[in-house]
Every structure is written in structure tokens, then in C-alpha cells.
Design a protein around this motif. Structure first.
Motif, PDB file in Angstrom:
ATOM      1  N   LEU A  21     -31.156 -66.948  71.509  1.00  0.00           N
ATOM      2  CA  LEU A  21     -30.017 -66.120  71.115  1.00  0.00           C
ATOM      3  C   LEU A  21     -29.950 -65.925  69.604  1.00  0.00           C
ATOM      4  N   CYS A  22     -30.602 -66.813  68.852  1.00  0.00           N
ATOM      5  CA  CYS A  22     -30.489 -66.801  67.392  1.00  0.00           C
ATOM      6  C   CYS A  22     -31.338 -65.701  66.769  1.00  0.00           C
ATOM      7  N   LYS A  23     -30.797 -65.089  65.709  1.00  0.00           N
ATOM      8  CA  LYS A  23     -31.465 -63.958  65.068  1.00  0.00           C
ATOM      9  C   LYS A  23     -32.112 -64.308  63.732  1.00  0.00           C
ATOM     10  N   SER A  24     -31.854 -65.517  63.231  1.00  0.00           N
ATOM     11  CA  SER A  24     -32.445 -65.908  61.953  1.00  0.00           C
ATOM     12  C   SER A  24     -32.864 -67.373  62.024  1.00  0.00           C
ATOM     13  N   GLU A  25     -33.731 -67.778  61.099  1.00  0.00           N
ATOM     14  CA  GLU A  25     -34.219 -69.149  61.088  1.00  0.00           C
ATOM     15  C   GLU A  25     -33.109 -70.139  60.742  1.00  0.00           C
ATOM     16  N   ILE A  26     -32.241 -69.776  59.793  1.00  0.00           N
ATOM     17  CA  ILE A  26     -31.167 -70.682  59.406  1.00  0.00           C
ATOM     18  C   ILE A  26     -30.175 -70.865  60.553  1.00  0.00           C
ATOM     19  N   GLN A  27     -29.937 -69.796  61.289  1.00  0.00           N
ATOM     20  CA  GLN A  27     -29.066 -69.858  62.461  1.00  0.00           C
ATOM     21  C   GLN A  27     -29.704 -70.724  63.548  1.00  0.00           C
ATOM     22  N   LYS A  28     -30.997 -70.573  63.731  1.00  0.00           N
ATOM     23  CA  LYS A  28     -31.714 -71.344  64.751  1.00  0.00           C
ATOM     24  C   LYS A  28     -31.700 -72.834  64.408  1.00  0.00           C
ATOM     25  N   LYS A  29     -31.848 -73.178  63.118  1.00  0.00           N
ATOM     26  CA  LYS A  29     -31.827 -74.589  62.714  1.00  0.00           C
ATOM     27  C   LYS A  29     -30.464 -75.210  63.006  1.00  0.00           C
ATOM     28  N   GLU A 126     -21.953 -65.382  62.231  1.00  0.00           N
ATOM     29  CA  GLU A 126     -23.229 -66.053  62.491  1.00  0.00           C
ATOM     30  C   GLU A 126     -23.073 -67.103  63.585  1.00  0.00           C
ATOM     31  N   VAL A 127     -21.989 -67.872  63.508  1.00  0.00           N
ATOM     32  CA  VAL A 127     -21.660 -68.818  64.575  1.00  0.00           C
ATOM     33  C   VAL A 127     -20.145 -68.902  64.697  1.00  0.00           C
ATOM     34  N   GLY A 128     -19.641 -68.786  65.908  1.00  0.00           N
ATOM     35  CA  GLY A 128     -18.224 -69.021  66.173  1.00  0.00           C
ATOM     36  C   GLY A 128     -18.089 -70.285  66.999  1.00  0.00           C
ATOM     37  N   ILE A 129     -17.155 -71.160  66.625  1.00  0.00           N
ATOM     38  CA  ILE A 129     -16.901 -72.364  67.394  1.00  0.00           C
ATOM     39  C   ILE A 129     -15.429 -72.352  67.818  1.00  0.00           C
ATOM     40  N   ILE A 130     -15.199 -72.406  69.120  1.00  0.00           N
ATOM     41  CA  ILE A 130     -13.849 -72.361  69.658  1.00  0.00           C
ATOM     42  C   ILE A 130     -13.516 -73.723  70.254  1.00  0.00           C
ATOM     43  N   MET A 131     -12.451 -74.349  69.753  1.00  0.00           N
ATOM     44  CA  MET A 131     -12.016 -75.649  70.271  1.00  0.00           C
ATOM     45  C   MET A 131     -10.970 -75.410  71.357  1.00  0.00           C
ATOM     46  N   LYS A 132     -11.169 -76.059  72.524  1.00  0.00           N
ATOM     47  CA  LYS A 132     -10.276 -75.834  73.656  1.00  0.00           C
ATOM     48  C   LYS A 132      -9.851 -77.150  74.308  1.00  0.00           C
ATOM     49  N   VAL A 133      -8.790 -77.070  75.098  1.00  0.00           N
ATOM     50  CA  VAL A 133      -8.399 -78.176  75.972  1.00  0.00           C
ATOM     51  C   VAL A 133      -9.309 -78.121  77.193  1.00  0.00           C
ATOM     52  N   PRO A 134     -10.057 -79.171  77.494  1.00  0.00           N
ATOM     53  CA  PRO A 134     -11.033 -79.110  78.585  1.00  0.00           C
ATOM     54  C   PRO A 134     -10.463 -78.691  79.941  1.00  0.00           C
ATOM     55  N   LYS A 135      -9.322 -79.243  80.329  1.00  0.00           N
ATOM     56  CA  LYS A 135      -8.808 -78.997  81.681  1.00  0.00           C
ATOM     57  C   LYS A 135      -8.187 -77.611  81.845  1.00  0.00           C
ATOM     58  N   THR A 136      -7.513 -77.130  80.800  1.00  0.00           N
ATOM     59  CA  THR A 136      -6.795 -75.858  80.915  1.00  0.00           C
ATOM     60  C   THR A 136      -7.526 -74.681  80.294  1.00  0.00           C
ATOM     61  N   GLY A 137      -8.425 -74.961  79.331  1.00  0.00           N
ATOM     62  CA  GLY A 137      -9.100 -73.880  78.631  1.00  0.00           C
ATOM     63  C   GLY A 137      -8.270 -73.271  77.512  1.00  0.00           C
ATOM     64  N   ASN A 138      -7.086 -73.846  77.255  1.00  0.00           N
ATOM     65  CA  ASN A 138      -6.236 -73.331  76.176  1.00  0.00           C
ATOM     66  C   ASN A 138      -6.932 -73.526  74.829  1.00  0.00           C
ATOM     67  N   VAL A 139      -6.847 -72.504  73.972  1.00  0.00           N
ATOM     68  CA  VAL A 139      -7.494 -72.554  72.661  1.00  0.00           C
ATOM     69  C   VAL A 139      -6.672 -73.388  71.695  1.00  0.00           C
ATOM     70  N   LEU A 140      -7.339 -74.357  71.047  1.00  0.00           N
ATOM     71  CA  LEU A 140      -6.693 -75.194  70.044  1.00  0.00           C
ATOM     72  C   LEU A 140      -6.987 -74.713  68.628  1.00  0.00           C
ATOM     73  N   GLY A 141      -8.187 -74.185  68.420  1.00  0.00           N
ATOM     74  CA  GLY A 141      -8.571 -73.728  67.089  1.00  0.00           C
ATOM     75  C   GLY A 141      -9.835 -72.903  67.136  1.00  0.00           C
ATOM     76  N   ARG A 142     -10.017 -72.100  66.089  1.00  0.00           N
ATOM     77  CA  ARG A 142     -11.193 -71.238  65.989  1.00  0.00           C
ATOM     78  C   ARG A 142     -11.842 -71.433  64.617  1.00  0.00           C
TER      79      ARG A 142
END
Length: 215
Positions: A21-29, A126-142
Motif C-alpha cells: 500500500l505504501c508509495k514511498s520508501e520512508i512510508q514503507k519503513k 502519508e499515514v493516518g492513525i485513528i484511536m478507537k474503543v475496541p468494543k464500540t468502535g467509538n473514535v477517541l483521537g485522530r
């Protein structure tokens, strides 16, 4: 071949799909080490994918069409460049977009080329990280991971459109220099997880405290 070896081989196949899925070497690393860290420490990793919504006639054959949706219910057509996988339970085509890992009481969705959009603007992180509550899927932070490939002291400039979208969607930006990615280590990942956790909860993560006690 025992079950453990089979599980590891399947995990490595997933790892290969994610790297594609990665488009660049730095992203892949970055993505590669992030995935590898949790894989080698036996965390539960799952691929993230979206299901097809319709078929289109390409002239030679029909192919599935995918749409990305945002929190406002808007949808945009997804690229077919990403790796297609087959759902083993339904046999349906799915479009791979990243992976998720559960760490203590939270889950992180790690998505390279995370696409943000509204009715007037769009940008690709380049990279998005979404923090969620595991059981409900509610978003805690982006969180938006930004790579500063020139290793300059100043943060890389985001376009005005990107800044608008990041602010509208409450994204916190975290910058990594090229040097930091070149020397990425287990400590980098543990400290990143802790930094994201502290933004949301104002305290160190369970995993960070556990790793600190080990040392």
C-alpha cells in the motif's frame, strides 16, 4: 507444520500486502516497522478493508467499485490501486486500506495514504492513525503522521486545504524526520504509542508503563 508456524506465515502474507500500500520508501519503513513491532510481540493484528458497492464494465470484464466515506456521510470513489483481498468467509472482493492493532484498552487503525475530504477540499495524509474503543468502535483521537524528508528544523508545510481538513476533523500532527525513520526502533514505536495515548488521556499508556517496568 504446526499451528504456530501457519499463523506466522499468514501474518507475514498480510505484512506483505500492507507494505504494497505504501508509495514511498520512508512510508514503507514507518509502516513496515510499526507492523513488524506488533507482529513480533504477538499482538492481535487485523487487516482493514472496505467492501465493494457496485460493479463497473471495463469493456473486457466487470470489476468491483469501492467508496471511502467520511464522518459526515460523504462518499468518494476509492482508487483501485490498492491491493484487493478476498473475504475468506463470504468470498467477496475487498479493498485493503491498512491494519488495526489492539494495545491495552485502545485500538489503533493505521492507514497509509489516509484520505481526508469534504465538499470543497481533499488531501492525502502519508499515514493516518485513528484511536478507537475496541468494543464500540467509538473514535477517541485522530493523528496525522507527517514525514519531514529534508530533516529541516521547521515542520514541513501542509497545504491550506490540508490544514483546514485536519482542524475540522480534530487531527493531531506528529512529525518524524527522515533520520528518525532511518533509525526507527522498538523504542520509537513504544514512545509513539505512549505519546498518542497521553494526548487523549493525559497519562502514560498501560503498555508504556509495562515496558518501562521491564527496563
Amino acid at each position: 507444520m504446526d499451528l504456530y508456524v501457519l499463523v506466522r506465515k499468514e501474518a507475514e502474507l498480510k505484512f506483505d500486502r500492507v507494505l504494497r500500500l505504501c508509495k514511498s520508501e520512508i512510508q514503507k519503513k514507518f509502516i513496515g516497522y510499526f507492523y513488524y513491532f506488533f507482529l513480533k510481540n504477538d499482538f492481535d493484528l487485523h487487516l482493514l478493508s472496505i467492501e465493494w458497492k457496485e460493479f463497473e464494465n471495463t469493456g473486457d470484464a466487470y470489476r468491483p467499485v469501492y467508496y471511502l466515506e467520511n464522518d459526515d456521510g460523504l462518499a468518494i470513489r476509492a482508487s483501485n490501486d490498492a491491493v484487493q483481498v478476498i473475504n475468506p468467509f463470504t468470498g467477496d472482493f475487498e479493498l485493503l486500506i491498512g491494519f488495526t492493532v489492539k494495545v491495552g484498552d485502545v485500538a489503533y487503525e493505521i492507514i497509509p495514504n489516509y484520505y481526508l475530504f469534504n465538499r470543497t477540499h481533499s488531501c492525502s495524509l502519508e499515514v493516518g492513525i485513528i484511536m478507537k474503543v475496541p468494543k464500540t468502535g467509538n473514535v477517541l483521537g485522530r493523528f496525522a503522521i507527517i514525514f519531514n524528508e529534508k530533516n529541516t528544523p521547521a515542520s514541513p508545510k501542509l497545504t491550506p486545504e490540508a490544514n483546514i481538513l485536519l482542524n475540522q476533523n480534530d487531527f493531531v500532527t506528529i512529525e518524524f524526520s527522515a533520520n528518525e525513520i532511518d533509525t526507527i526502533s522498538d523504542k520509537t514505536i513504544v514512545e509513539l504509542e505512549n505519546a498518542m495515548y497521553k494526548v487523549i488521556f493525559g497519562k502514560e499508556s498501560e503498555y508504556y508503563r509495562f515496558k518501562s517496568e521491564e527496563v
